[in-house]
Design a protein around this motif. Sequence first.
Motif, PDB file in Angstrom:
ATOM      1  N   TYR A  97      95.844  89.481  62.006  1.00  6.96           N
ATOM      2  CA  TYR A  97      97.091  88.666  61.478  1.00  6.96           C
ATOM      3  C   TYR A  97      97.925  89.361  61.710  1.00  6.96           C
ATOM      4  O   TYR A  97      99.190  89.040  60.728  1.00  6.96           O
ATOM      5  CB  TYR A  97      96.826  87.585  59.716  1.00  6.96           C
ATOM      6  CG  TYR A  97      96.728  88.761  59.067  1.00  6.96           C
ATOM      7  CD1 TYR A  97      97.056  89.261  58.389  1.00  6.96           C
ATOM      8  CD2 TYR A  97      94.837  89.369  58.658  1.00  6.96           C
ATOM      9  CE1 TYR A  97      96.849  90.017  57.191  1.00  6.96           C
ATOM     10  CE2 TYR A  97      94.178  89.894  58.029  1.00  6.96           C
ATOM     11  CZ  TYR A  97      95.767  90.614  57.004  1.00  6.96           C
ATOM     12  OH  TYR A  97      95.485  91.584  56.017  1.00  6.96           O
ATOM     13  N   ARG A  98      97.852  91.314  61.445  1.00  2.00           N
ATOM     14  CA  ARG A  98      98.595  91.841  61.561  1.00  2.00           C
ATOM     15  C   ARG A  98      98.597  92.986  62.725  1.00  2.00           C
ATOM     16  O   ARG A  98      97.472  92.984  63.381  1.00  2.00           O
ATOM     17  CB  ARG A  98      98.686  93.049  60.376  1.00  2.00           C
ATOM     18  CG  ARG A  98      97.473  92.551  60.021  1.00  2.00           C
ATOM     19  CD  ARG A  98      97.360  93.671  58.708  1.00  2.00           C
ATOM     20  NE  ARG A  98      96.488  94.033  58.600  1.00  2.00           N
ATOM     21  CZ  ARG A  98      95.081  94.292  58.661  1.00  2.00           C
ATOM     22  NH1 ARG A  98      95.238  94.926  59.853  1.00  2.00           N
ATOM     23  NH2 ARG A  98      93.674  95.129  58.331  1.00  2.00           N
ATOM     24  N   GLU A  99      99.152  94.046  62.750  1.00  3.77           N
ATOM     25  CA  GLU A  99      98.664  95.223  63.642  1.00  3.77           C
ATOM     26  C   GLU A  99      97.324  95.578  63.198  1.00  3.77           C
ATOM     27  O   GLU A  99      97.320  95.559  62.117  1.00  3.77           O
ATOM     28  CB  GLU A  99     100.133  95.848  63.509  1.00  3.77           C
ATOM     29  CG  GLU A  99     101.310  96.024  64.814  1.00  3.77           C
ATOM     30  CD  GLU A  99     101.072  96.120  65.929  1.00  3.77           C
ATOM     31  OE1 GLU A  99      99.414  96.643  65.977  1.00  3.77           O
ATOM     32  OE2 GLU A  99     100.657  95.123  66.770  1.00  3.77           O
ATOM     33  N   LEU A 100      97.022  96.292  63.239  1.00  5.86           N
ATOM     34  CA  LEU A 100      95.735  96.270  63.320  1.00  5.86           C
ATOM     35  C   LEU A 100      95.831  98.524  63.597  1.00  5.86           C
ATOM     36  O   LEU A 100      96.017  99.019  63.710  1.00  5.86           O
ATOM     37  CB  LEU A 100      94.622  96.964  65.261  1.00  5.86           C
ATOM     38  CG  LEU A 100      94.476  95.605  65.328  1.00  5.86           C
ATOM     39  CD1 LEU A 100      93.007  96.095  66.615  1.00  5.86           C
ATOM     40  CD2 LEU A 100      93.929  94.424  64.216  1.00  5.86           C
ATOM     41  N   THR A 101      95.311  98.431  62.961  1.00  6.16           N
ATOM     42  CA  THR A 101      94.488  99.631  61.769  1.00  6.16           C
ATOM     43  C   THR A 101      93.898 101.078  62.896  1.00  6.16           C
ATOM     44  O   THR A 101      93.195 100.213  63.421  1.00  6.16           O
ATOM     45  CB  THR A 101      93.948 100.509  60.545  1.00  6.16           C
ATOM     46  OG1 THR A 101      92.704  99.890  61.045  1.00  6.16           O
ATOM     47  CG2 THR A 101      94.451  99.613  59.743  1.00  6.16           C
ATOM     48  N   PRO A 102      94.179 101.914  63.150  1.00  5.01           N
ATOM     49  CA  PRO A 102      93.259 103.086  64.075  1.00  5.01           C
ATOM     50  C   PRO A 102      91.175 102.591  64.274  1.00  5.01           C
ATOM     51  O   PRO A 102      90.567 102.214  64.784  1.00  5.01           O
ATOM     52  CB  PRO A 102      93.389 104.558  63.445  1.00  5.01           C
ATOM     53  CG  PRO A 102      94.866 104.256  62.753  1.00  5.01           C
ATOM     54  CD  PRO A 102      95.159 103.064  61.659  1.00  5.01           C
TER      55      PRO A 102
ATOM     56  N   HIS B  89      95.778  84.532  66.179  1.00  7.65           N
ATOM     57  CA  HIS B  89      96.482  84.766  65.402  1.00  7.65           C
ATOM     58  C   HIS B  89      97.798  83.750  65.322  1.00  7.65           C
ATOM     59  O   HIS B  89      97.570  82.893  65.592  1.00  7.65           O
ATOM     60  CB  HIS B  89      97.119  86.187  66.652  1.00  7.65           C
ATOM     61  CG  HIS B  89      97.918  85.340  67.830  1.00  7.65           C
ATOM     62  ND1 HIS B  89      99.087  85.147  67.369  1.00  7.65           N
ATOM     63  CD2 HIS B  89      98.033  84.798  68.728  1.00  7.65           C
ATOM     64  CE1 HIS B  89      99.497  84.624  68.186  1.00  7.65           C
ATOM     65  NE2 HIS B  89      98.795  84.418  69.232  1.00  7.65           N
ATOM     66  N   PRO B  90      98.208  84.369  64.139  1.00  7.67           N
ATOM     67  CA  PRO B  90      98.784  83.001  63.025  1.00  7.67           C
ATOM     68  C   PRO B  90     100.128  82.993  64.539  1.00  7.67           C
ATOM     69  O   PRO B  90     101.052  83.674  65.310  1.00  7.67           O
ATOM     70  CB  PRO B  90      99.570  84.167  61.920  1.00  7.67           C
ATOM     71  CG  PRO B  90      98.683  85.285  61.441  1.00  7.67           C
ATOM     72  CD  PRO B  90      98.431  85.438  62.884  1.00  7.67           C
ATOM     73  N   ARG B  91     100.483  81.632  64.466  1.00 10.03           N
ATOM     74  CA  ARG B  91     101.926  81.575  65.276  1.00 10.03           C
ATOM     75  C   ARG B  91     102.938  82.162  64.545  1.00 10.03           C
ATOM     76  O   ARG B  91     103.202  82.062  63.472  1.00 10.03           O
ATOM     77  CB  ARG B  91     101.843  79.644  64.834  1.00 10.03           C
ATOM     78  CG  ARG B  91     102.664  79.604  65.722  1.00 10.03           C
ATOM     79  CD  ARG B  91     102.889  77.540  66.521  1.00 10.03           C
ATOM     80  NE  ARG B  91     101.615  76.883  66.296  1.00 10.03           N
ATOM     81  CZ  ARG B  91     100.966  76.524  65.787  1.00 10.03           C
ATOM     82  NH1 ARG B  91     100.909  75.736  64.923  1.00 10.03           N
ATOM     83  NH2 ARG B  91      99.327  76.215  66.400  1.00 10.03           N
ATOM     84  N   GLY B  92     103.697  82.222  65.399  1.00 12.75           N
ATOM     85  CA  GLY B  92     105.183  83.510  64.818  1.00 12.75           C
ATOM     86  C   GLY B  92     104.157  85.100  64.781  1.00 12.75           C
ATOM     87  O   GLY B  92     105.697  85.414  64.810  1.00 12.75           O
ATOM     88  N   VAL B  93     103.449  85.376  65.445  1.00 10.57           N
ATOM     89  CA  VAL B  93     102.734  86.939  64.892  1.00 10.57           C
ATOM     90  C   VAL B  93     102.375  87.182  66.440  1.00 10.57           C
ATOM     91  O   VAL B  93     101.641  86.588  66.627  1.00 10.57           O
ATOM     92  CB  VAL B  93     102.143  86.746  63.567  1.00 10.57           C
ATOM     93  CG1 VAL B  93     101.325  87.953  63.458  1.00 10.57           C
ATOM     94  CG2 VAL B  93     102.731  86.469  62.168  1.00 10.57           C
ATOM     95  N   THR B  94     102.747  88.059  66.529  1.00 12.94           N
ATOM     96  CA  THR B  94     103.026  88.875  67.988  1.00 12.94           C
ATOM     97  C   THR B  94     101.176  89.226  67.877  1.00 12.94           C
ATOM     98  O   THR B  94     101.109  90.759  66.728  1.00 12.94           O
ATOM     99  CB  THR B  94     103.565  89.989  68.492  1.00 12.94           C
ATOM    100  OG1 THR B  94     104.975  89.168  68.949  1.00 12.94           O
ATOM    101  CG2 THR B  94     103.367  90.636  70.218  1.00 12.94           C
TER     102      THR B  94
END
Length: 262
Positions: A16-21, A43-48
């Motif tokens: 649901y967000r960018e990943l940590t390393p 992934h959530p709609r509207g989130v790349t």
Amino acid sequence: MADSPRSLVRVVVPVYRELTPDEESSLRNNVRVLAAWPFTVLHPRGVTPPACCRELGLETRAVGDEWLGRRNGIAGYNRMMLSEEFYASFPDTEYILICHTDAWIFRDELGDWCRRGYDCVAAPWLRRPLYDLPLVKQYMQWRERMKRRRGEASRQVLYGRVGNGGLSLRRVEAFRRACATYRTEAENYLADPCHLHNEDVFWAVVPREFRYPAPDEALRFSIDTHPAYALRRLGGDLPFGCHSWTKRRMRRAWRGIIPAAK
């Protein structure tokens, strides 16, 4: 259903967000080890989706942000994983492997685990020998009575059960049917924000018809809590995978085993 990689099992990775390393290391490792099997990143709609998903050539699928994302948090995720609609969205595969980005796969035994015919396979909730010490056992029994008296959920109901959801193999049709059969029980779970009413607890304790592996067999599938103790129980052997290795208190056990666990 034909026993082909695409129809037997699909690896499903919720983000649901960018990943940590650390999470990106996990995803890259898991895609490499499970290269024979199809992946879908939710992934959530509207989130790349995270940038590495395109680089790795992974299929991505958008779901409503009421299910996945910051809008409803864990409550939204619980609702998704207790939804008949969610499982019905995988009509062409017998199993899905829910594989969170804090799960690490050690080797590809996925086909073998599918062919064992269980409805749900996941790490067991382990009861350590500490709880058999007389004073500790007496205290835990007293605590259990107090919780029952107050109508509160108790973690002790999980000991010996199989079901941690962060790395879990789920037979799609069994879960879809159970969502319909136990709709009332699911709504009761969803109405209580206590972590002991999370979706994986529901799947571990509610469906009476599910086939689960015994805890010792399930431990060979995945380790979640108390990894040092779990590895001792396995005689030092590694399971198929593990979950929650990125947590600070887990890293020490996985240091030297998972390359990123420093």
